[in-house]
Design a protein around this motif. Structure first.
Motif, mmCIF file in Angstrom:
data_model
loop_
_atom_site.group_PDB
_atom_site.id
_atom_site.type_symbol
_atom_site.label_atom_id
_atom_site.label_comp_id
_atom_site.label_asym_id
_atom_site.label_seq_id
_atom_site.Cartn_x
_atom_site.Cartn_y
_atom_site.Cartn_z
ATOM 1 N N LEU A 287 0.813 -1.217 0.000
ATOM 2 C CA LEU A 287 0.000 0.000 0.000
ATOM 3 C C LEU A 287 0.848 1.270 0.000
ATOM 4 C CD1 LEU A 287 -2.821 -1.112 2.445
ATOM 5 C CD2 LEU A 287 -2.970 -0.880 -0.042
ATOM 6 N N ALA A 288 2.064 1.202 0.540
ATOM 7 C CA ALA A 288 2.953 2.365 0.571
ATOM 8 C C ALA A 288 3.718 2.554 -0.740
ATOM 9 C CB ALA A 288 3.940 2.229 1.728
ATOM 10 N N SER A 289 3.723 1.542 -1.580
ATOM 11 C CA SER A 289 4.454 1.619 -2.840
ATOM 12 C C SER A 289 3.802 2.644 -3.770
ATOM 13 C CB SER A 289 4.452 0.243 -3.519
ATOM 14 O OG SER A 289 4.946 0.365 -4.836
ATOM 15 N N PRO A 290 4.614 3.360 -4.555
ATOM 16 C CA PRO A 290 4.031 4.267 -5.543
ATOM 17 C C PRO A 290 3.401 3.525 -6.728
ATOM 18 C CG PRO A 290 6.418 4.265 -5.736
ATOM 19 C CD PRO A 290 6.077 3.428 -4.528
ATOM 20 N N LEU A 291 3.689 2.232 -6.833
ATOM 21 C CA LEU A 291 3.115 1.423 -7.907
ATOM 22 C C LEU A 291 1.654 1.120 -7.598
ATOM 23 C CD1 LEU A 291 6.088 -1.076 -8.267
ATOM 24 C CD2 LEU A 291 5.651 0.967 -9.636
ATOM 25 N N THR A 292 0.839 1.014 -8.638
ATOM 26 C CA THR A 292 -0.584 0.765 -8.416
ATOM 27 C C THR A 292 -1.126 -0.423 -9.200
ATOM 28 O OG1 THR A 292 -1.163 2.341 -10.156
ATOM 29 C CG2 THR A 292 -1.082 3.189 -7.901
ATOM 30 N N HIS B 148 -1.383 -4.218 -10.645
ATOM 31 C CA HIS B 148 -1.165 -5.543 -10.070
ATOM 32 C C HIS B 148 0.195 -6.133 -10.455
ATOM 33 C CE1 HIS B 148 -2.583 -9.485 -8.506
ATOM 34 N NE2 HIS B 148 -1.714 -9.930 -9.391
ATOM 35 N N MET B 149 0.451 -6.255 -11.735
ATOM 36 C CA MET B 149 1.677 -6.921 -12.176
ATOM 37 C C MET B 149 2.932 -6.097 -11.879
ATOM 38 S SD MET B 149 0.858 -9.911 -12.867
ATOM 39 C CE MET B 149 2.470 -10.475 -13.359
ATOM 40 N N GLU B 150 2.805 -4.773 -11.819
ATOM 41 C CA GLU B 150 3.940 -3.945 -11.411
ATOM 42 C C GLU B 150 4.315 -4.266 -9.964
ATOM 43 O OE1 GLU B 150 3.272 0.151 -13.992
ATOM 44 O OE2 GLU B 150 2.524 0.054 -11.939
ATOM 45 N N LEU B 151 3.301 -4.379 -9.117
ATOM 46 C CA LEU B 151 3.538 -4.693 -7.713
ATOM 47 C C LEU B 151 4.110 -6.099 -7.547
ATOM 48 C CD1 LEU B 151 0.327 -3.015 -6.324
ATOM 49 C CD2 LEU B 151 2.659 -2.450 -5.595
ATOM 50 N N VAL B 152 3.604 -7.044 -8.311
ATOM 51 C CA VAL B 152 4.126 -8.415 -8.260
ATOM 52 C C VAL B 152 5.602 -8.414 -8.646
ATOM 53 C CG1 VAL B 152 3.998 -10.707 -9.329
ATOM 54 C CG2 VAL B 152 1.899 -9.548 -8.623
ATOM 55 N N GLY B 153 5.935 -7.751 -9.734
ATOM 56 C CA GLY B 153 7.325 -7.673 -10.179
ATOM 57 C C GLY B 153 8.219 -7.008 -9.146
ATOM 58 N N TRP B 154 7.729 -5.970 -8.514
ATOM 59 C CA TRP B 154 8.473 -5.256 -7.484
ATOM 60 C C TRP B 154 8.750 -6.163 -6.281
ATOM 61 C CZ3 TRP B 154 6.244 -3.426 -2.713
ATOM 62 C CH2 TRP B 154 7.099 -2.613 -1.967
ATOM 63 N N LEU B 155 7.741 -6.897 -5.837
ATOM 64 C CA LEU B 155 7.946 -7.808 -4.710
ATOM 65 C C LEU B 155 8.963 -8.892 -5.066
ATOM 66 C CD1 LEU B 155 4.311 -8.257 -3.335
ATOM 67 C CD2 LEU B 155 6.220 -7.101 -2.192
ATOM 68 N N LYS B 156 8.929 -9.339 -6.296
ATOM 69 C CA LYS B 156 9.856 -10.383 -6.731
ATOM 70 C C LYS B 156 11.293 -9.853 -6.802
ATOM 71 C CE LYS B 156 8.460 -12.904 -10.232
ATOM 72 N NZ LYS B 156 7.828 -13.269 -11.514
ATOM 73 N N THR B 157 11.484 -8.697 -7.412
ATOM 74 C CA THR B 157 12.844 -8.193 -7.612
ATOM 75 C C THR B 157 13.419 -7.531 -6.363
ATOM 76 O OG1 THR B 157 12.030 -6.114 -8.545
ATOM 77 C CG2 THR B 157 12.570 -7.870 -10.098
ATOM 78 N N GLU B 158 12.621 -6.752 -5.663
ATOM 79 C CA GLU B 158 13.128 -6.005 -4.508
ATOM 80 C C GLU B 158 13.114 -6.802 -3.209
ATOM 81 O OE1 GLU B 158 14.548 -2.916 -4.579
ATOM 82 O OE2 GLU B 158 14.351 -3.101 -6.753
ATOM 83 N N HIS B 159 12.209 -7.769 -3.109
ATOM 84 C CA HIS B 159 12.049 -8.483 -1.842
ATOM 85 C C HIS B 159 12.247 -9.991 -1.960
ATOM 86 C CE1 HIS B 159 10.811 -4.844 0.244
ATOM 87 N NE2 HIS B 159 10.085 -4.562 -0.825
ATOM 88 N N GLY B 160 12.524 -10.489 -3.160
ATOM 89 C CA GLY B 160 12.855 -11.889 -3.353
ATOM 90 C C GLY B 160 11.709 -12.877 -3.224
#
Length: 70
Positions: free
Chosen positions: A31-36, A38-50
């Motif tokens: 919710l704090a991410s500037p991304l909104t 779905h798939m952007e958030l999924v990609g972010w969790l995968k790359t930034e948080h493993g």
């Protein structure tokens, strides 16, 4: 007797165990991410948080659905 958890939330115990963070913390990050999107958030969790794809997808789907209901 309680019904078994279905849908994205069924992944939550495994996510907490594997990545060591409570689900509430993952939801706050999403919710704090500037991304909104779905798939952007999924990609972010995968790359930034493993996170793996299924776990990231479950967290995002559940969080966005819950947030849209507010």
């Amino acid at each position: 007797m309680t019904a078994p958890v279905k849908g994205p939330a069924s992944y939550f115990p495994a996510i907490e165990k594997k990545y060591g963070r409570p689900i509430a913390e993952w939801k706050d990050l999403i919710l704090a991410s500037p991304l909104t999107k779905h798939m952007e958030l999924v990609g972010w969790l995968k790359t930034e948080h493993g996170l793996g794809h299924g776990h990231a997808n479950a967290l995002v789907a559940h969080t966005l659905a819950e947030d849209s209901g507010r």
